[in-house]
Scaffold this motif. Sequence first.
Motif, mmCIF file in Angstrom:
data_model
loop_
_atom_site.group_PDB
_atom_site.id
_atom_site.type_symbol
_atom_site.label_atom_id
_atom_site.label_comp_id
_atom_site.label_asym_id
_atom_site.label_seq_id
_atom_site.Cartn_x
_atom_site.Cartn_y
_atom_site.Cartn_z
ATOM 1 N N LEU A 1 67.185 13.252 9.006
ATOM 2 C CA LEU A 1 67.192 11.909 9.599
ATOM 3 C C LEU A 1 65.776 11.433 9.920
ATOM 4 O O LEU A 1 65.583 10.295 10.337
ATOM 5 C CB LEU A 1 68.045 11.907 10.876
ATOM 6 N N ASP A 2 64.809 12.329 9.751
ATOM 7 C CA ASP A 2 63.403 11.982 9.981
ATOM 8 C C ASP A 2 63.150 11.606 11.440
ATOM 9 O O ASP A 2 62.419 10.663 11.729
ATOM 10 C CB ASP A 2 62.996 10.821 9.052
ATOM 11 N N LEU A 3 63.770 12.348 12.345
ATOM 12 C CA LEU A 3 63.642 12.038 13.768
ATOM 13 C C LEU A 3 62.255 12.446 14.287
ATOM 14 O O LEU A 3 61.688 13.457 13.849
ATOM 15 C CB LEU A 3 64.719 12.766 14.579
ATOM 16 N N ALA A 4 61.762 11.685 15.232
ATOM 17 C CA ALA A 4 60.392 11.894 15.721
ATOM 18 C C ALA A 4 60.190 13.302 16.273
ATOM 19 O O ALA A 4 59.131 13.894 16.094
ATOM 20 C CB ALA A 4 60.079 10.860 16.792
ATOM 21 N N ARG A 5 61.234 13.878 16.908
ATOM 22 C CA ARG A 5 61.029 15.160 17.569
ATOM 23 C C ARG A 5 60.758 16.310 16.604
ATOM 24 O O ARG A 5 60.259 17.349 17.010
ATOM 25 C CB ARG A 5 62.212 15.492 18.485
ATOM 26 N N VAL A 6 61.091 16.135 15.324
ATOM 27 C CA VAL A 6 60.824 17.215 14.370
ATOM 28 C C VAL A 6 59.656 16.891 13.430
ATOM 29 O O VAL A 6 59.371 17.641 12.511
ATOM 30 C CB VAL A 6 62.073 17.571 13.523
ATOM 31 N N LYS A 7 58.968 15.781 13.701
ATOM 32 C CA LYS A 7 57.860 15.389 12.811
ATOM 33 C C LYS A 7 56.849 16.512 12.589
ATOM 34 O O LYS A 7 56.374 16.693 11.472
ATOM 35 C CB LYS A 7 57.141 14.157 13.367
ATOM 36 N N ASP B 1 71.410 20.577 14.962
ATOM 37 C CA ASP B 1 70.730 21.334 13.911
ATOM 38 C C ASP B 1 69.366 20.701 13.584
ATOM 39 O O ASP B 1 69.267 19.492 13.364
ATOM 40 C CB ASP B 1 71.630 21.328 12.666
ATOM 41 N N GLU B 2 68.330 21.553 13.543
ATOM 42 C CA GLU B 2 66.973 21.051 13.266
ATOM 43 C C GLU B 2 66.863 20.446 11.864
ATOM 44 O O GLU B 2 66.151 19.480 11.650
ATOM 45 C CB GLU B 2 65.951 22.181 13.384
ATOM 46 N N GLY B 3 67.590 21.049 10.912
ATOM 47 C CA GLY B 3 67.532 20.549 9.544
ATOM 48 C C GLY B 3 68.133 19.151 9.429
ATOM 49 O O GLY B 3 67.640 18.316 8.666
ATOM 50 N N VAL B 4 69.174 18.901 10.186
ATOM 51 C CA VAL B 4 69.767 17.559 10.189
ATOM 52 C C VAL B 4 68.772 16.564 10.781
ATOM 53 O O VAL B 4 68.567 15.464 10.255
ATOM 54 C CB VAL B 4 71.101 17.544 10.969
#
Length: 175
Positions: free
Chosen positions: A152-158, A145-148
């Motif tokens: 988690l502040d993952l780099a791929r969704v920055k 899930d993109e929201g998760v």
Amino acid sequence: MTELRLRPARTSDVPAIKDLVAPLARAGVLINKDTVAYYEGIQEFLVVEAVGDEQTGLIGCGALHVMWEDLGEVRTLATSDAWRGRGVGRTLLAGLIERARAVGVSRVFCLTFEVDFFSRYGFEVMPNQNQVDPDVFAELLRSHDEGVAEYLDLARVKPNTLGNTRMLLELSPED
Ligand SMILES: CC(=O)SCCNC(=O)CCNC(=O)[C@H](O)C(C)(C)COP(=O)(O)OP(=O)(O)OC[C@H]1O[C@@H](n2cnc3c(N)ncnc32)[C@H](O)[C@@H]1OP(=O)(O)O
């Protein structure tokens, strides 16, 4: 007299929800999702319509996504332009928080530009990432899930999260 009616979303609401979200997604305020994701997630959504003197279609929507035993996220909260400032957002948020309580969630996350709006309802800006237990973090990493990923502040969704503020509401048991 016009009243706001809050109700769980139905599958037939998906086109109207998409219409509410589309301009906000183009503006980078909300995430755009494929239509199938709205159908799959329809049980997460509450919607508002006006009844009485002013009959309307959907004028607001919002969703609660459960992430973990104690953790949920308010997402896709939107009021149509014409109805801003008339209590639609407050009604939706109250309904989503009630759902969070009902399902057993004690912390509600949101990622938003609307810090002042969420602050009114007890959300606080998260100071850091340390609110996630390392074991839970490892489990949440398995989510697609993109929201998760944003939580988690993952780099791929920055790129999705730039300029947004991470906020958290702690629900007290007696509320
Ligand atoms: C987790 C997420 O989904 S983040 C995305 C949040 N959504 C967006 O940014 C989409 C664009 N914005 C919107 O759709 C709307 O502005 C919302 C959802 C933020 C607010 O919805 P509205 O229906 O306008 O809010 P509503 O009328 O219920 O306002 C409730 C109170 O908050 C106040 N308020 C509304 N917007 C704001 C704001 N941006 N900042 C501060 N206060 C606000 C209102 O004045 C009102 O105050 P009152 O109770 O004293 O009268």
